[in-house]
Design a protein around this motif. Structure first.
Motif, PDB file in Angstrom:
ATOM      1  N   MET A 162     -16.142   3.597  17.881  1.00  0.00           N
ATOM      2  CA  MET A 162     -16.760   3.229  19.169  1.00  0.00           C
ATOM      3  C   MET A 162     -16.915   4.440  20.093  1.00  0.00           C
ATOM      4  SD  MET A 162     -14.875  -0.407  19.846  1.00  0.00           S
ATOM      5  CE  MET A 162     -14.727  -1.606  18.521  1.00  0.00           C
ATOM      6  N   TYR A 163     -17.292   5.554  19.516  1.00  0.00           N
ATOM      7  CA  TYR A 163     -17.455   6.796  20.289  1.00  0.00           C
ATOM      8  C   TYR A 163     -18.773   6.762  21.054  1.00  0.00           C
ATOM      9  CZ  TYR A 163     -18.056  11.754  21.313  1.00  0.00           C
ATOM     10  OH  TYR A 163     -18.253  12.948  21.953  1.00  0.00           O
ATOM     11  N   ASP A 164     -18.697   7.000  22.348  1.00  0.00           N
ATOM     12  CA  ASP A 164     -19.891   7.066  23.197  1.00  0.00           C
ATOM     13  C   ASP A 164     -19.955   8.463  23.807  1.00  0.00           C
ATOM     14  OD1 ASP A 164     -21.926   6.869  25.028  1.00  0.00           O
ATOM     15  OD2 ASP A 164     -21.303   4.925  25.834  1.00  0.00           O
ATOM     16  N   GLY A 165     -20.830   9.293  23.246  1.00  0.00           N
ATOM     17  CA  GLY A 165     -20.922  10.686  23.664  1.00  0.00           C
ATOM     18  C   GLY A 165     -21.347  10.885  25.105  1.00  0.00           C
ATOM     19  N   ARG A 166     -21.813   9.816  25.760  1.00  0.00           N
ATOM     20  CA  ARG A 166     -22.261   9.936  27.152  1.00  0.00           C
ATOM     21  C   ARG A 166     -21.093   9.916  28.129  1.00  0.00           C
ATOM     22  NH1 ARG A 166     -26.087   4.792  27.069  1.00  0.00           N
ATOM     23  NH2 ARG A 166     -24.117   4.055  26.175  1.00  0.00           N
ATOM     24  N   THR A 167     -19.905   9.546  27.650  1.00  0.00           N
ATOM     25  CA  THR A 167     -18.759   9.431  28.556  1.00  0.00           C
ATOM     26  C   THR A 167     -17.755  10.560  28.332  1.00  0.00           C
ATOM     27  OG1 THR A 167     -17.434   8.076  27.054  1.00  0.00           O
ATOM     28  CG2 THR A 167     -19.012   6.919  28.463  1.00  0.00           C
ATOM     29  N   LYS A 168     -17.194  11.021  29.414  1.00  0.00           N
ATOM     30  CA  LYS A 168     -16.154  12.051  29.348  1.00  0.00           C
ATOM     31  C   LYS A 168     -14.883  11.476  28.724  1.00  0.00           C
ATOM     32  CE  LYS A 168     -16.042  14.821  32.832  1.00  0.00           C
ATOM     33  NZ  LYS A 168     -15.798  15.417  34.173  1.00  0.00           N
ATOM     34  N   LEU A 169     -14.666  10.158  28.946  1.00  0.00           N
ATOM     35  CA  LEU A 169     -13.470   9.502  28.429  1.00  0.00           C
ATOM     36  C   LEU A 169     -13.397   9.582  26.907  1.00  0.00           C
ATOM     37  CD1 LEU A 169     -10.964   7.713  28.861  1.00  0.00           C
ATOM     38  CD2 LEU A 169     -12.479   5.725  28.734  1.00  0.00           C
ATOM     39  N   ALA A 170     -14.547   9.373  26.241  1.00  0.00           N
ATOM     40  CA  ALA A 170     -14.565   9.407  24.777  1.00  0.00           C
ATOM     41  C   ALA A 170     -14.102  10.763  24.258  1.00  0.00           C
ATOM     42  CB  ALA A 170     -15.964   9.093  24.262  1.00  0.00           C
ATOM     43  N   ASP A 171     -14.552  11.835  24.899  1.00  0.00           N
ATOM     44  CA  ASP A 171     -14.133  13.178  24.487  1.00  0.00           C
ATOM     45  C   ASP A 171     -12.655  13.405  24.758  1.00  0.00           C
ATOM     46  OD1 ASP A 171     -16.563  14.076  23.462  1.00  0.00           O
ATOM     47  OD2 ASP A 171     -17.297  14.655  25.434  1.00  0.00           O
ATOM     48  N   GLN A 172     -12.155  12.859  25.865  1.00  0.00           N
ATOM     49  CA  GLN A 172     -10.741  13.021  26.202  1.00  0.00           C
ATOM     50  C   GLN A 172      -9.860  12.311  25.169  1.00  0.00           C
ATOM     51  OE1 GLN A 172     -10.627  11.432  30.182  1.00  0.00           O
ATOM     52  NE2 GLN A 172     -11.118  13.402  31.148  1.00  0.00           N
ATOM     53  N   VAL A 173     -10.252  11.079  24.809  1.00  0.00           N
ATOM     54  CA  VAL A 173      -9.485  10.324  23.818  1.00  0.00           C
ATOM     55  C   VAL A 173      -9.529  11.030  22.466  1.00  0.00           C
ATOM     56  CG1 VAL A 173      -9.368   8.166  22.503  1.00  0.00           C
ATOM     57  CG2 VAL A 173      -9.797   8.104  24.969  1.00  0.00           C
ATOM     58  N   THR A 174     -10.721  11.484  22.082  1.00  0.00           N
ATOM     59  CA  THR A 174     -10.879  12.197  20.806  1.00  0.00           C
ATOM     60  C   THR A 174      -9.975  13.419  20.752  1.00  0.00           C
ATOM     61  OG1 THR A 174     -13.176  11.461  20.599  1.00  0.00           O
ATOM     62  CG2 THR A 174     -12.544  13.379  19.312  1.00  0.00           C
ATOM     63  N   ALA A 228       0.820  -1.217   0.000  1.00  0.00           N
ATOM     64  CA  ALA A 228       0.000   0.000   0.000  1.00  0.00           C
ATOM     65  C   ALA A 228       0.849   1.260   0.000  1.00  0.00           C
ATOM     66  CB  ALA A 228      -0.920   0.009   1.219  1.00  0.00           C
ATOM     67  N   ALA A 229       0.217   2.362  -0.374  1.00  0.00           N
ATOM     68  CA  ALA A 229       0.855   3.671  -0.223  1.00  0.00           C
ATOM     69  C   ALA A 229       0.373   4.357   1.053  1.00  0.00           C
ATOM     70  CB  ALA A 229       0.543   4.555  -1.432  1.00  0.00           C
ATOM     71  N   GLU A 230      -0.821   3.956   1.498  1.00  0.00           N
ATOM     72  CA  GLU A 230      -1.435   4.637   2.638  1.00  0.00           C
ATOM     73  C   GLU A 230      -1.849   3.650   3.722  1.00  0.00           C
ATOM     74  OE1 GLU A 230      -4.420   7.663   1.487  1.00  0.00           O
ATOM     75  OE2 GLU A 230      -4.087   6.966  -0.548  1.00  0.00           O
ATOM     76  N   VAL A 231      -1.830   4.135   4.964  1.00  0.00           N
ATOM     77  CA  VAL A 231      -2.321   3.346   6.095  1.00  0.00           C
ATOM     78  C   VAL A 231      -3.505   4.087   6.712  1.00  0.00           C
ATOM     79  CG1 VAL A 231      -1.768   2.214   8.280  1.00  0.00           C
ATOM     80  CG2 VAL A 231       0.022   2.541   6.561  1.00  0.00           C
ATOM     81  N   LEU A 232      -4.584   3.336   6.958  1.00  0.00           N
ATOM     82  CA  LEU A 232      -5.738   3.852   7.698  1.00  0.00           C
ATOM     83  C   LEU A 232      -5.740   3.149   9.051  1.00  0.00           C
ATOM     84  CD1 LEU A 232      -9.417   4.141   6.358  1.00  0.00           C
ATOM     85  CD2 LEU A 232      -8.899   3.486   8.695  1.00  0.00           C
ATOM     86  N   ILE A 233      -5.666   3.923  10.122  1.00  0.00           N
ATOM     87  CA  ILE A 233      -5.623   3.338  11.470  1.00  0.00           C
ATOM     88  C   ILE A 233      -6.920   3.654  12.215  1.00  0.00           C
ATOM     89  CG2 ILE A 233      -4.383   3.218  13.655  1.00  0.00           C
ATOM     90  CD1 ILE A 233      -1.889   4.251  12.246  1.00  0.00           C
ATOM     91  N   PRO A 234      -7.717   2.628  12.536  1.00  0.00           N
ATOM     92  CA  PRO A 234      -8.880   2.866  13.399  1.00  0.00           C
ATOM     93  C   PRO A 234      -8.422   2.896  14.861  1.00  0.00           C
ATOM     94  CG  PRO A 234      -9.094   0.822  12.106  1.00  0.00           C
ATOM     95  CD  PRO A 234      -7.661   1.232  12.093  1.00  0.00           C
ATOM     96  N   ILE A 235      -8.906   3.859  15.618  1.00  0.00           N
ATOM     97  CA  ILE A 235      -8.573   3.973  17.041  1.00  0.00           C
ATOM     98  C   ILE A 235      -9.877   4.077  17.822  1.00  0.00           C
ATOM     99  CG2 ILE A 235      -7.458   5.384  18.804  1.00  0.00           C
ATOM    100  CD1 ILE A 235      -5.461   6.312  16.720  1.00  0.00           C
ATOM    101  N   GLN A 236     -10.068   3.208  18.796  1.00  0.00           N
ATOM    102  CA  GLN A 236     -11.308   3.254  19.551  1.00  0.00           C
ATOM    103  C   GLN A 236     -11.241   4.314  20.641  1.00  0.00           C
ATOM    104  OE1 GLN A 236      -8.799   1.433  20.389  1.00  0.00           O
ATOM    105  NE2 GLN A 236      -9.189  -0.012  22.059  1.00  0.00           N
ATOM    106  N   CYS A 237     -12.381   4.951  20.894  1.00  0.00           N
ATOM    107  CA  CYS A 237     -12.452   6.026  21.888  1.00  0.00           C
ATOM    108  C   CYS A 237     -12.649   5.434  23.274  1.00  0.00           C
ATOM    109  CB  CYS A 237     -13.584   6.987  21.544  1.00  0.00           C
ATOM    110  SG  CYS A 237     -13.407   7.787  19.954  1.00  0.00           S
ATOM    111  N   GLU A 238     -11.670   4.668  23.717  1.00  0.00           N
ATOM    112  CA  GLU A 238     -11.774   3.979  25.000  1.00  0.00           C
ATOM    113  C   GLU A 238     -10.438   4.026  25.718  1.00  0.00           C
ATOM    114  OE1 GLU A 238     -13.251   0.054  24.252  1.00  0.00           O
ATOM    115  OE2 GLU A 238     -15.261   0.762  23.702  1.00  0.00           O
TER     116      GLU A 238
END
Length: 298
Positions: A219-231, A175-185
């Motif tokens: 895996m973003y859960d808007g109800r948690t503060k952690l998800a916003d911190q990770v984002t 490949a020329a490009e990498v797509l990395i999924p990162i979970q909001c956890e």
């Protein structure tokens, strides 16, 4: 008389947009794009993101090839492609026994969506590849320009196993490009340094064009503060590489593979489905602005 907004009306409007993609076509890339979807951590939405982004691109006018490089064959399952033992697959293509075209099947999700399936035979491929000449470049050789021209694809998405072994190295070399999924956890970035280090090694020794072009928050859960911190942390660290779209934690997204479907087919009006369409549109818009292949990795 206007009825006004209701949650049901909003979902119906989203589903209508997805069922009539011809009205919302996505732009073709300036040149064919090959993206490896990688993260050695399991459970981050890697396969889910691969198949749903591929399906979204295909439903909106682009021709896409998914290469299932995970012995579990989950991408093949989600795309409705046969992958029982004995099926022509990526395993035989890596060993040079057959060509990619012979192993390619059309997905039930879209006529524009092709898949090279993975069978259980792939589980032993890492050992068999060790003794082969140019073992890290077998997939790149199989995915030659001539082969991809014959398949007439705009995008190739390679789904990797959750490890940094020889199969993943083959995907990075191809490949020329990498797509990395990162979970909001919690521990979202754990192990990411090792992946980035391996990408640097591959770029230095085997594939100078390789670069991380896309990071997708899942895996973003808007109800948690952690998800916003990770984002916030991921956006601060990786900047514009991170897509604006985030993929919400969704029961529908989790259920769809059990029915051998993408979430776009399983529940086209769901938030998960529309989020993947939005992510695919961002990827397509970026692709249409890219320069020629020589600018990759610049």
């Amino acid at each position: 008389m206007s009825i006004g907004w209701t949650p049901i009306a909003e979902e119906a409007e989203r589903a209508a947009r997805l069922r009539h993609p011809d009205r919302h076509s996505m732009p073709k890339p300036a040149h064919r794009r090959i993206l490896t979807v990688a993260n050695q951590k399991g459970g981050v939405g890697k396969t889910t993101s691969t198949v749903n982004i591929a399906a979204a691109l295909a439903m909106h006018g682009l021709r896409v090839l998914v290469v299932d490089l995970d012995p579990q064959g989950n991408a093949s399952t989600a795309l409705g492609v046969e992958h029982r033992a004995g099926t022509p697959s990526i395993y035989e293509a890596l060993l040079g026994e057959i060509g990619i075209v012979e192993a390619t099947a059309v997905s039930t999700a879209s006529d524009n969506l092709l898949c090279v399936p993975a069978t259980i035979d792939l589980a032993g491929a890492e050992i068999e590849l060790v003794s082969m000449v140019a073992r890290e470049s077998r997939l790149r050789q199989a995915l030659s320009d001539e082969v991809l021209d014959e398949l007439a694809v705009d995008y190739v998405l390679i789904d990797c196993p959750p490890s940094l072994g020889l199969l993943t190295v083959n995907a990075l070399v191809a490949a020329a490009e990498v797509l990395i999924p990162i979970q909001c956890e919690y521990y979202a970035l754990e192990g990411l340094g090792q992946l980035l280090s391996n990408i640097d090694l591959v770029r230095s020794h085997l594939n100078t064009a390789l670069h991380v072009s896309t990071i997708l928050l899942t895996m973003y859960d808007g109800r948690t503060k952690l998800a916003d911190q990770v984002t916030s942390e991921v956006r601060q660290h990786f900047g514009g590489t991170v897509l604006r779209t985030v993929i919400p934690r969704s029961v529908k997204v989790s259920e769809a593979p059990g029915y051998s479907q993408t979430v776009l087919a399983y529940d086209p009006g769901s938030r998960g489905a529309m989020s993947y369409v939005d992510a695919a549109r961002e990827i397509a818009q970026y692709g249409s602005r890219m320069g020629g292949p020589e600018t990759n990795g610049a």
